[in-house]
Design a protein around this motif. Structure first.
Motif, short mmCIF file in Angstrom:
data_model
loop_
_atom_site.label_atom_id
_atom_site.label_comp_id
_atom_site.label_asym_id
_atom_site.label_seq_id
_atom_site.Cartn_x
_atom_site.Cartn_y
_atom_site.Cartn_z
N HIS A 1 7.33 74.36 -77.52
CA HIS A 1 6.23 74.29 -78.47
C HIS A 1 5.41 73.02 -78.28
CE1 HIS A 1 6.72 77.86 -80.83
NE2 HIS A 1 7.92 77.54 -81.28
N PHE A 2 6.08 71.91 -78.07
CA PHE A 2 5.40 70.63 -78.03
C PHE A 2 4.67 70.42 -76.71
CE2 PHE A 2 9.37 70.46 -80.49
CZ PHE A 2 8.79 70.48 -81.75
N LEU A 3 5.25 70.92 -75.63
CA LEU A 3 4.56 70.88 -74.35
C LEU A 3 3.31 71.77 -74.41
CD1 LEU A 3 5.19 69.35 -71.74
CD2 LEU A 3 6.16 71.45 -70.83
N ASP A 4 3.43 72.88 -75.10
CA ASP A 4 2.28 73.78 -75.28
C ASP A 4 1.18 73.09 -76.08
OD1 ASP A 4 0.69 76.20 -75.59
OD2 ASP A 4 1.51 76.29 -77.62
N LEU A 5 1.53 72.39 -77.15
CA LEU A 5 0.53 71.68 -77.94
C LEU A 5 -0.17 70.62 -77.11
CD1 LEU A 5 2.38 71.24 -81.37
CD2 LEU A 5 0.56 72.86 -80.80
N ALA A 6 0.57 69.97 -76.21
CA ALA A 6 -0.03 68.95 -75.36
C ALA A 6 -1.04 69.55 -74.39
CB ALA A 6 1.06 68.20 -74.59
N CYS A 7 -0.80 70.78 -73.97
CA CYS A 7 -1.64 71.43 -72.94
C CYS A 7 -2.70 72.35 -73.51
CB CYS A 7 -0.76 72.22 -71.97
SG CYS A 7 0.42 71.25 -71.02
N MET A 8 -2.78 72.52 -74.83
CA MET A 8 -3.56 73.63 -75.39
C MET A 8 -5.08 73.48 -75.26
SD MET A 8 -3.11 73.17 -79.50
CE MET A 8 -3.57 71.67 -80.36
N PHE A 9 -5.58 72.29 -74.87
CA PHE A 9 -7.02 72.13 -74.73
C PHE A 9 -7.51 72.44 -73.32
CE2 PHE A 9 -6.01 69.32 -78.35
CZ PHE A 9 -6.83 69.92 -79.30
N GLN A 10 -6.62 72.88 -72.44
CA GLN A 10 -7.00 73.29 -71.09
C GLN A 10 -6.18 74.52 -70.73
OE1 GLN A 10 -9.36 72.20 -69.05
NE2 GLN A 10 -8.79 73.49 -67.34
N LYS A 11 -6.82 75.64 -70.50
CA LYS A 11 -6.10 76.90 -70.32
C LYS A 11 -5.54 77.09 -68.92
CE LYS A 11 -8.70 79.37 -73.89
NZ LYS A 11 -9.61 80.50 -74.17
N SER A 12 -6.21 76.53 -67.91
CA SER A 12 -5.78 76.81 -66.54
C SER A 12 -5.88 75.55 -65.69
CB SER A 12 -6.64 77.92 -65.93
OG SER A 12 -8.00 77.52 -65.90
N GLY A 13 -5.37 75.67 -64.46
CA GLY A 13 -5.48 74.56 -63.52
C GLY A 13 -4.42 73.50 -63.65
N TRP A 14 -3.34 73.78 -64.39
CA TRP A 14 -2.27 72.80 -64.59
C TRP A 14 -1.37 72.74 -63.36
CZ3 TRP A 14 -2.23 69.24 -68.20
CH2 TRP A 14 -2.95 69.46 -69.39
#
Length: 660
Positions: free
Chosen positions: A505-518
């Motif tokens: 959940h927390f890793l998702d919250l950290a990444c939620m402002f960029q959908k792709s390219g991680w």
């Protein structure tokens, strides 16, 4: 071709002027501070020795002076003006244009025009005003005969590259408020840098021999200080609320300082000088300058204010629109595959919180066990029957088995999958294949996106411009996996528990402002004596921003914090308890106290829930509201299509951590 020397061409106010003058047909030379030298038409050297510079030869038609010695004394600024005037004599300069400031006008308020008297005593002004008063006075008293003098008095200059939009007019208070200095009804005199440069081209082209000539470069439609600083809060994220004092308070302070000058001259003069500069209501009328130059100084100051600061039009898109109305659901029938702890503790109460009154059916892996719920549940004999007649099918089996139900995605109903969607890259590929031609939608229960503190943060960002997202830092720690009641989660290495369940959940919250390219930039992990993963830390990168993270388990505590560092402010999400705080000011102890207050309030709320037997956490209810309402904008936050990029990087990280 007329030959022009620009002194201080690298200053903020002069940026772009050389190109503007050259495009107008001038031969432009520049002079700046530094070790003596020359590169083409660019000359550097000590400012006090400009008249003796061996790299500046021949005559100049005009000199445009931007130089002010900001880290030096009034006397040194006067010394530079003396050197500049000697240069004008030595090089037959016919026209000297000095960039002064509206700060030279007295702080007595009223209407300011080109003909208004100016202050002649530097000690009555602040430090910047003192420099400008001293240099103007020196020029007027010492300019040699034959040198035409133009004094250009711009207001506060707006243009890209602005360092501080509120300097001298406000300061940031602890928390997120801004304190306005002075009379809020006084005009904030603004000018666009492009207009300043256009005015200089027109001044250079004038044929008049009148001297001195005053040019007041201020928009006649400049806002009040209150309007300007409110725009700084809204457009630049300077703060969330403006605090100001009545003008009578400032006037009283000025009078008190003036009276104190007889007993404490230095202190009293300092107080009265500072407060006089902000106490009176001042207005500006540049109509004579506009008439003389044949141009208007008005401009869209709000738009240029936004463009003046870096990265203000690239704020990250919100992952979804934060809701304002209570959660609701309107589907007729819900089927649940898997009937464990999470369903009974969270899913069924969430249905009740949505006001759902339709049919609920469930398949229990351990059939025969009493459902023990407040909602009537019809138990199914076979999981294959779950899709028949259902508007929503919920997959709540253990995470590692979720991908086995991917074929359900081909049905017309909506599919809601408990997190994690899957635990391997192969499982994600199976889901993506199954959803390629789907008739319904696949949603993943990332309910932490709908926690009250997360929603509060998104609403804050929607109201106050954040600028670009610079980085996110995640620090998560949980009690030992060995204490978990679910047997499949206790097999940490097999179920990838720390990363794909506890920390997901927390890793998702950290990444939620960029959908792709991680991508995984770097990582490391540690195992404890029981062979479990005890630490995972590293960095994820995307085209927009990086995420640094550390996930830990086995140390007894349950804490989590996410710090979002934006261009304009810092936001912090805390969990266990759940809270949100924003910070726009510098580091200070009061903000630490405010964070403690927010955390304490969240703790008190949890205690109240325990004592009253209620659950105020509506995050699962929001998930069901999205799943049960086909047109809900909340679906954007948990749709597999939007979460696929996150799962790709999370599973890539998992393959590296759990490869053995």
């Amino acid at each position: 071709m007329r030959r022009i020397l620009v002194c201080g061409h690298k200053s903020f106010a002069a940026t772009g002027l050389v190109e503007r003058l050259e495009s107008a047909g001038f031969e432009v030379w520049t002079f700046g501070r530094g070790a003596p030298g020359r590169d083409g038409r660019h000359v550097v050297g000590p400012v006090s020795a400009i008249a003796e510079s061996p790299h500046l030869d021949g005559s100049f038609d005009a000199v445009v002076n931007f130089i002010v010695l900001k880290n030096d004394t009034v006397a040194h600024n006067e010394g530079y003006i003396d050197a500049l005037l000697r240069f004008c004599e030595n090089h037959q300069v016919r026209h000297l244009i000095h960039i002064s400031s509206v700060s030279v006008y007295p702080d007595a308020g009223g209407l300011v025009t080109e003909s208004s008297p100016v202050e002649r005593h530097p000690g009555r002004k602040g430090i910047y005003g003192a420099w400008k008063v001293a240099t103007e006075t020196r020029l007027l008293g010492c300019a040699p005969p034959g040198v035409r003098l133009s004094l250009v008095r711009p207001g506060f200059i707006l243009a890209p590259g602005l360092a501080n939009p509120i300097i001298g007019n406000a300061f940031k208070l602890p928390g997120t408020r801004t304190f306005l200095l002075g009379n809020p009804r006084s005009v904030m005199p603004l000018v666009a840098r492009d207009h300043l440069h256009d005015a200089l081209v027109r001044i250079l082209a004038e044929s008049s021999d009148a001297s001195p000539v005053i040019f007041l470069l201020v928009s006649g439609r400049s806002p009040t200080k209150l309007e300007y600083l409110e725009a700084c809060d809204e457009l630049l994220g300077v703060g969330t609320r403006l605090v100001s004092l009545p003008k009578g308070v400032w006037l009283a302070g000025y009078v008190a300082g003036w009276l104190a000058e007889s007993a404490l001259p230095a202190l009293g003069r300092k107080i009265s000088t500072k407060l006089r500069g902000v106490s009176f209501e001042q207005r500006f009328d540049p109509s004579e300058t506009e008439r003389r130059l044949g141009m208007t100084l008005d401009f869209d100051w709000r738009s240029l204010l936004t463009d003046s600061m870096d990265n203000q039009r690239v704020a990250p898109a919100l992952p979804f629109e934060p809701p304002v109305a209570p959660p609701r659901g309107d589907a007729a029938s819900v089927s649940i595959i898997g009937f464990g702890r999470i369903v009974k503790q969270k899913h069924l109460p969430a249905l009740r919180a949505c006001g759902f009154s339709g049919r609920v059916r469930a398949f229990d892996l351990w059939r025969g066990k009493d459902p023990d719920t407040e909602i009537d549940v019809e138990m199914l004999e076979n999981p294959e029957d779950a899709g028949a007649g259902a508007s929503l099918v919920v997959v709540a089996t253990p995470g590692a088995a979720h991908h086995e139900l991917a074929p359900l995605a081909d049905a017309a109903h909506t599919l809601l999958v408990e997190k994690p969607l899957c635990t391997t890259a192969a499982g994600l590929e199976q889901w993506m294949r199954a959803t390629a031609g789907q008739r319904g939608r696949v949603l993943v229960c990332h309910n932490y996106r709908y926690k009250a503190n997360t929603l509060e943060m998104l609403r804050f960002m929607k109201q106050i411009n954040s600028g670009s997202l610079v980085k996110v830092s995640l620090d998560f720690e949980s009690p030992p996996v060995a204490f978990d009641s679910a047997a499949w989660l206790r097999r940490e290495r097999a179920s990838r528990t720390l990363l794909l369940d506890y920390g997901l959940h927390f890793l998702d919250l950290a990444c939620m402002f960029q959908k792709s390219g991680w991508s995984v930039a770097d990582m490391r992990y540690q195992l404890n004596g029981a062979g479990e993963t005890s630490v995972i830390e590293g960095t994820l990168r995307s085209p927009a921003y990086p995420v640094s993270f550390i996930l830990r388990q086995g140390f007894g505590r349950k804490v989590c914090s996410l710090v979002y560092s934006f261009q304009n402010y810092e936001l912090k999400l805390g969990f266990f308890p759940d809270f949100f705080v924003a910070r726009t000011a510098n580091e200070n102890p009061i903000d630490c106290l405010l964070e403690a207050v927010h955390s304490g309030r969240a703790t008190a709320g949890k205690v109240h829930d325990k004592l009253t037997g209620r659950d105020s956490d509506l995050s699962h209810a929001w998930v069901y509201s999205a799943a049960l309402t086909k047109d809900s904008p909340l679906r954007l936050g948990i749709d597999l299509v939007d979460l696929a990029g996150f799962y790709q990087v999370a599973l890539d990280l998992a393959e590296r951590v759990y490869r053995d």
